[in-house]
Design an enzyme around this catalytic site. Structure first.
Site, PDB file in Angstrom:
ATOM      1  N   SER A  66      -1.059  11.060 -13.449  1.00 47.13           N
ATOM      2  CA  SER A  66       0.120  11.855 -13.072  1.00 47.13           C
ATOM      3  C   SER A  66       0.745  12.609 -14.239  1.00 47.13           C
ATOM      4  O   SER A  66       1.563  13.495 -14.003  1.00 47.13           O
ATOM      5  CB  SER A  66       1.195  10.949 -12.485  1.00 47.13           C
ATOM      6  OG  SER A  66       1.136  10.963 -11.099  1.00 47.13           O
ATOM      7  N   LYS A  69       0.769  16.263 -14.082  1.00 53.52           N
ATOM      8  CA  LYS A  69       1.523  17.000 -13.050  1.00 53.52           C
ATOM      9  C   LYS A  69       2.494  18.035 -13.600  1.00 53.52           C
ATOM     10  O   LYS A  69       2.517  19.176 -13.115  1.00 53.52           O
ATOM     11  CB  LYS A  69       2.186  16.009 -12.080  1.00 53.52           C
ATOM     12  CG  LYS A  69       1.124  15.328 -11.195  1.00 53.52           C
ATOM     13  CD  LYS A  69       1.637  14.174 -10.358  1.00 53.52           C
ATOM     14  CE  LYS A  69       0.436  13.554  -9.612  1.00 53.52           C
ATOM     15  NZ  LYS A  69       0.746  12.306  -8.944  1.00 53.52           N
ATOM     16  N   TYR A 243       8.967   8.530 -11.057  1.00 50.64           N
ATOM     17  CA  TYR A 243       8.815   7.898  -9.741  1.00 50.64           C
ATOM     18  C   TYR A 243      10.195   7.554  -9.171  1.00 50.64           C
ATOM     19  O   TYR A 243      11.150   8.304  -9.365  1.00 50.64           O
ATOM     20  CB  TYR A 243       7.900   6.668  -9.836  1.00 50.64           C
ATOM     21  CG  TYR A 243       6.532   6.976 -10.399  1.00 50.64           C
ATOM     22  CD1 TYR A 243       5.695   7.885  -9.772  1.00 50.64           C
ATOM     23  CD2 TYR A 243       6.082   6.386 -11.560  1.00 50.64           C
ATOM     24  CE1 TYR A 243       4.434   8.169 -10.276  1.00 50.64           C
ATOM     25  CE2 TYR A 243       4.825   6.657 -12.079  1.00 50.64           C
ATOM     26  CZ  TYR A 243       4.006   7.558 -11.431  1.00 50.64           C
ATOM     27  OH  TYR A 243       2.783   7.844 -11.932  1.00 50.64           O
ATOM     28  N   VAL A 261      -0.190   6.443 -13.707  1.00 53.30           N
ATOM     29  CA  VAL A 261      -0.658   5.088 -13.404  1.00 53.30           C
ATOM     30  C   VAL A 261      -1.617   4.507 -14.443  1.00 53.30           C
ATOM     31  O   VAL A 261      -1.863   3.311 -14.434  1.00 53.30           O
ATOM     32  CB  VAL A 261      -1.349   4.990 -12.017  1.00 53.30           C
ATOM     33  CG1 VAL A 261      -0.355   5.133 -10.901  1.00 53.30           C
ATOM     34  CG2 VAL A 261      -2.481   5.968 -11.892  1.00 53.30           C
TER      35      VAL A 261
HETATM   36  N1  GLU Z   1      -4.736   9.791  -9.515  1.00 55.05           N
HETATM   37  C1  GLU Z   1      -3.588   8.983  -9.188  1.00 55.05           C
HETATM   38  C2  GLU Z   1      -3.338   9.008  -7.692  1.00 55.05           C
HETATM   39  O1  GLU Z   1      -3.257  10.042  -7.136  1.00 55.05           O
HETATM   40  C3  GLU Z   1      -2.395   9.455  -9.944  1.00 55.05           C
HETATM   41  C4  GLU Z   1      -1.160   8.729  -9.557  1.00 55.05           C
HETATM   42  C5  GLU Z   1      -0.141   8.634 -10.629  1.00 55.05           C
HETATM   43  O2  GLU Z   1      -0.472   8.618 -11.824  1.00 55.05           O
HETATM   44  O3  GLU Z   1       1.049   8.560 -10.254  1.00 55.05           O
HETATM   45  O4  GLU Z   1      -3.253   8.001  -7.071  1.00 55.05           O
END
Ligand code: GLU
Length: 419
Positions: A66, A69, A243, A261
């Site tokens: 993430s 992002k 989050y 994550v």
């Molecule tokens: N590739 C992970 C997912 O989509 C990234 C999630 C994250 O890091 O929040 O589940």
């Protein structure tokens, strides 16, 4: 001179103490991520001058997940503009977990571009003739943020592609609500590849510093995204980046940030530096336990909370008086002029009272920079003074004149006089 690097000393101290912190769990819903070493812990900081500081394991590449992002959001904003991106995704902290079905009940639009639903929609927005081209642009952009080409961890990519049913479901739902462009399967594959881009903590700190520096990579000097895009991304990170612990984070740390994550975390002290941490064990919100603890301490120790009063700068106005005969007012300023500094200059000018038609001397010899807001304020004030019949002379405005359209800009000589 050796032995005076107190920034590295502070990072080393944090690293030593927080390495002992246990608690949290390594993410295992993507099987390959479960293999991460829970004791891996590195932190790095990069200043806007490109000075680099680090402690712990900073050269081990891990998948950014993430943490990509905000950087892909920056790419979409740079390519398409805020309005078009805003039609697809909101900028609201959804207060929900990273993989929540977080879609507006009326519009079907994902609220938060920093969790999966919104991020999948943003990834699909990145222009490209086909998925390969779209991903190539994403990878290239992430590399420009980092200052070196990055690559994909194919094993992690495959591991997520084999198990990512929930993200596939999200993409299909968004296709159903009209929030997702194109083919959901393709969108999700590109998103999985994006999540599997790997970099080191040292790279990530440069990426964060690029956002801190208005989109210009402080190590390579490249303008990766325009300044307003960097500002927009930092605003989204500040409200949506952690989050469903984003509010608590803003309260306790007070910096735009994004976690992922795999245990990565970037935080940005705007106009100061970027910092990155990697440590795989996550708390119940999905944020890295050591990363959160490290940023809380760093923010406290170095006084970084965004809502703090910035340190008072040097005085702006170095002289303000009116000649004894009342005919000439003089105000001299120094340093960098922004809104706050320009207000001081104009307040000082307002305190002086040259007689009708009297002269006003504005001495900017010791001004080192002026931003657009300050320039507009000074221009307006000089126009008003001229309209009221004062003869205004500005000295030392060469710096200001460069590309200025207003009265400051029109000054034809180093000492521009107008009536
Ligand atoms: N590739 C992970 C997912 O989509 C990234 C999630 C994250 O890091 O929040 O589940």
């Amino acid at each position: 001179m050796e032995g005076i690097d107190v920034v590295s000393e502070a990072l080393a101290d944090l690293h030593r103490r927080l390495l002992a912190l246990d608690g949290g769990a390594v993410a295992d819903y993507i099987p390959q991520l479960a293999l991460a070493d829970p004791d891996c812990f590195g932190l790095a900081l990069v200043s806007l001058d490109g000075h680099r500081y680090r402690a712990g394991r900073c050269d081990e590449a891990f998948t950014l997940q993430s943490v990509t992002k905000p950087f892909v959001l920056a790419l979409a904003l740079a390519e398409l503009g805020a309005e078009e991106v805003g039609r697809t995704v909101g900028a609201e902290p959804s207060g929900e977990a990273f993989n929540a079905i977080s879609l507006d009940p009326v519009t079907g639009r994902p609220a938060n571009p920093m969790i999966n639903a919104g991020a999948i929609a943003v990834t699909a927005l990145v222009p490209g003739g086909d998925p390969a081209e779209r991903f190539a642009r994403i990878l290239d952009c992430l590399g420009r943020f980092a200052g070196r080409p990055l690559d994909v961890d194919e094993e992690v990519y495959r591991s997520e592609a084999e198990t990512g049913d929930r993200n596939r479901a999200l993409a299909h739902l968004m296709r159903g609500t009209g929030a997702l462009r194109g083919d959901p399967a393709e969108a999700v594959e590109t998103y999985f590849r994006q999540c599997a881009v790997r970099a080191t903590v040292a790279d990530l700190a440069v990426m964060a510093a690029t956002l801190a520096n208005g989109g210009v990579n402080p190590v390579t000097g490249e303008a990766v995204v325009p300044e307003p895009v960097a500002v927009a991304v930092l605003a989204v990170m500040a409200t949506c980046g952690m989050y469903d612990a984003a509010g608590e984070w803003m309260l306790r740390v007070g910096l735009p940030a994004k976690s992922g994550v795999s245990g990565g975390l970037v935080a940005v002290s705007p106009a100061r530096f970027g910092v990155a941490v990697h440590s795989p064990p996550l708390d119940s919100f999905g944020n890295p336990v050591r990363g959160v603890a490290a940023l809380r301490e760093l923010s406290e120790r170095f006084g970084l909370h965004l809502m703090r009063n910035p340190a008072p700068g040097a005085p702006t106005v170095t002289r303000a008086d009116t000649a004894e005969d009342g005919g000439t007012a003089l105000v001299a300023a120094q340093g960098a002029l922004d809104f706050t500094a320009a207000e001081r200059v104009l307040f000082a000018l307002g305190q002086q009272a040259p007689g009708p038609g009297g002269r006003v001397l504005l001495d900017l010899e010791r001004v080192t920079a002026i931003d657009a807001a300050a320039r507009a304020m000074l221009d307006r004030a000089l126009t008003l003074l001229a309209e009221r019949g004062h003869r205004v002379t500005v000295t030392g405005d060469a710096l200001l004149r460069a590309d200025a359209p207003g009265p400051l800009g029109r000054a034809g000589s180093r000492a521009g006089t107008r009536r």
